[in-house]
Write an enzyme that holds these catalytic residues in place. Structure first.
Site, PDB file in Angstrom:
ATOM      1  CG  MET A  27     162.389  59.812  51.010  1.00  0.00           C
ATOM      2  SD  MET A  27     162.283  61.615  50.821  1.00  0.00           S
ATOM      3  CE  MET A  27     161.375  61.737  49.262  1.00  0.00           C
ATOM      4  CB  ALA A  28     159.733  55.308  55.646  1.00  0.00           C
ATOM      5  CD  GLN A  80     164.523  51.098  49.060  1.00  0.00           C
ATOM      6  OE1 GLN A  80     164.006  51.534  50.082  1.00  0.00           O
ATOM      7  NE2 GLN A  80     165.646  51.599  48.554  1.00  0.00           N
ATOM      8  CB  CYS A 111     167.243  52.287  56.415  1.00  0.00           C
ATOM      9  SG  CYS A 111     166.152  53.035  57.655  1.00  0.00           S
ATOM     10  CE  LYS A 151     168.838  56.217  47.938  1.00  0.00           C
ATOM     11  NZ  LYS A 151     169.026  56.472  49.384  1.00  0.00           N
ATOM     12  N   GLY A 214     172.319  62.579  47.675  1.00  0.00           N
ATOM     13  CA  GLY A 214     172.773  63.380  48.800  1.00  0.00           C
ATOM     14  C   GLY A 214     172.948  64.836  48.450  1.00  0.00           C
ATOM     15  N   GLY A 237     165.958  62.816  47.091  1.00  0.00           N
ATOM     16  CA  GLY A 237     165.141  62.508  48.253  1.00  0.00           C
ATOM     17  C   GLY A 237     164.516  63.747  48.840  1.00  0.00           C
TER      18      GLY A 237
END
Length: 384
Positions: A27-28, A80, A111, A151, A214, A237
């Site tokens: 996760m950015a 990643q 993304c 991914k 998800g 996530g």
């Protein structure tokens, strides 16, 4: 907690053996070494870095070199990469392998952020099957004995699904596993993830592990996903935002236990303080670490009786000493609030037409000015 009927085995990603089949989703701006270390202190699994742009890495920009650093306690080391040019992605992978900077490399094709998809990157890229194939095959060759995974999302939208074909291509290229976020780019994080797509991918990709992602907000959700889809592991996530102890719940559940963390407000404050401390260490700046922890305030204290005035002060904290003073005003014995602290977190967004390069959907192959447009897709350090 439900009893799982699908057998759960340790997850093998190439030579990496994970007793608990759980992966922290990149996760950015979130999954830096500070957050990874914190989550690892609570549980087990594979903890992946935030997305690093391959071009920035090849150019050795100071920020990209800092983002790929791992603490000595982190093993296996997972990075990643995000990229759109086969040559540059392969060069980035070669660099990581030759300099022994990673034990696992993941490629991001999921993304949904407009600044990425409008230039043909992220979830938009698998639509161009020739480009996708070239990137994955080149990266897998460059990785050698280091396991390389991908991914992705279901596709661009409901009319332009790519995941099954992309899964077959990746499997044929020799990737070590395939992970699917069961939404399209157009859905962003809205609505409910389509776990049936994970089932279809598992039926399509049979020689390497398939991981599901998800709507995993609890260990119960993770067990249910494995049971319903037959996937080999889960990728978590947004469910762990402000809840690093979720990885302890997941480890217990996959080992057959029933432990569920229900932290008091004091225990949440301790985790929040630890996160801030690790961020200060990561940024080599207490002031910058405190600036970064501000965005985590709402996630950590979700559902707890922490007043708006105190939340506002926490969201403007400038030093660890100030943070300690603010946290000291909390009633540490306040019990876990139950459902109020659970469930969805993070911005879901709303379904929208994905931003794409002009004419992107006209062909499944790169045509015309497509290659020229892709050059601008890797200008940032992080791909999200």
């Amino acid at each position: 907690m439900p009893t799982i009927t699908t057998p759960v085995r340790p997850l093998s990603i190439g030579p990496i053996e994970l007793e608990v089949p759980v992966v922290l989703a990149p996760m950015a701006g979130i999954t830096n070494t500070a957050f990874r270390r914190l989550c690892r202190e609570y549980g087990a699994g594979l903890y992946v870095s935030e997305m690093i742009t391959s071009r920035a890495l090849v150019e050795r920009t100071p920020e990209s070199m800092r983002l790929i650093r791992h603490h000595e306690s982190e093993t296996p080391r997972s990075i990643q990469l995000y990229g759109v040019d086969p040559k540059t992605v392969a060069e980035a992978v070669t660099m990581l392998v030759a300099e022994d900077r990673a034990d696992h490399i993941d490629l991001n094709f999921g993304c949904p952020v407009p600044k990425v998809t409008r230039k043909g990157g992220g979830a938009a890229l698998p639509w161009k099957t020739d480009l996708f194939r070239a990137i994955v095959e080149g990266a897998t060759r460059a990785a050698g004995d280091v396991p390389l995974t991908i991914k992705m999302r279901k596709g661009i939208d409901g009319d332009h699904l790519t995941y099954l074909e992309a899964g077959r291509i990746a499997e044929g290229a020799g990737v070590a596993s395939v992970a699917l976020h069961a939404r399209t780019a157009s859905e962003f994080y809205s609505g409910q993830a389509d776990w049936s797509a994970i089932t279809k991918l598992k039926e399509t990709v049979t020689s390497v592990p398939v991981l599901g992602n998800g709507d995993i907000w609890s260990a119960d959700d993770a067990l249910r996903m494995v049971d319903e889809t037959g996937c080999d592991g889960v990728v978590v996530g947004r469910g762990c935002l402000g809840r690093p102890w979720l990885f302890g719940d997941l480890a217990s559940a996959f080992r057959g236990g029933h432990r569920k963390a229900e932290p008091t407000l004091g225990e949440v404050a301790t985790a929040f303080r630890r996160h801030a401390e690790l961020l200060a260490e990561f940024f080599e700046s207490e002031e910058r670490g405190c600036r970064d922890i501000r965005k985590h305030v709402a996630w950590y204290f979700k559902g707890y009786p922490v007043g708006g005035e105190l939340r506002a002060k926490l969201a403007t904290v400038e030093s660890l000493a100030q943070l300690d003073e603010l946290l000291g005003t909390l009633d540490a014995d306040t019990p876990y609030p139950g459902e109020g602290a659970e469930g969805p977190r993070g911005r879901a967004g709303t379904p929208k037409r994905p931003a794409l390069p002009d004419g992107w959907l006209d062909s499944r192959e790169l045509v015309g000015d497509d290659r020229a447009r892709l050059v601008d897709a890797e200008l940032d350090t992080s791909g999200g």
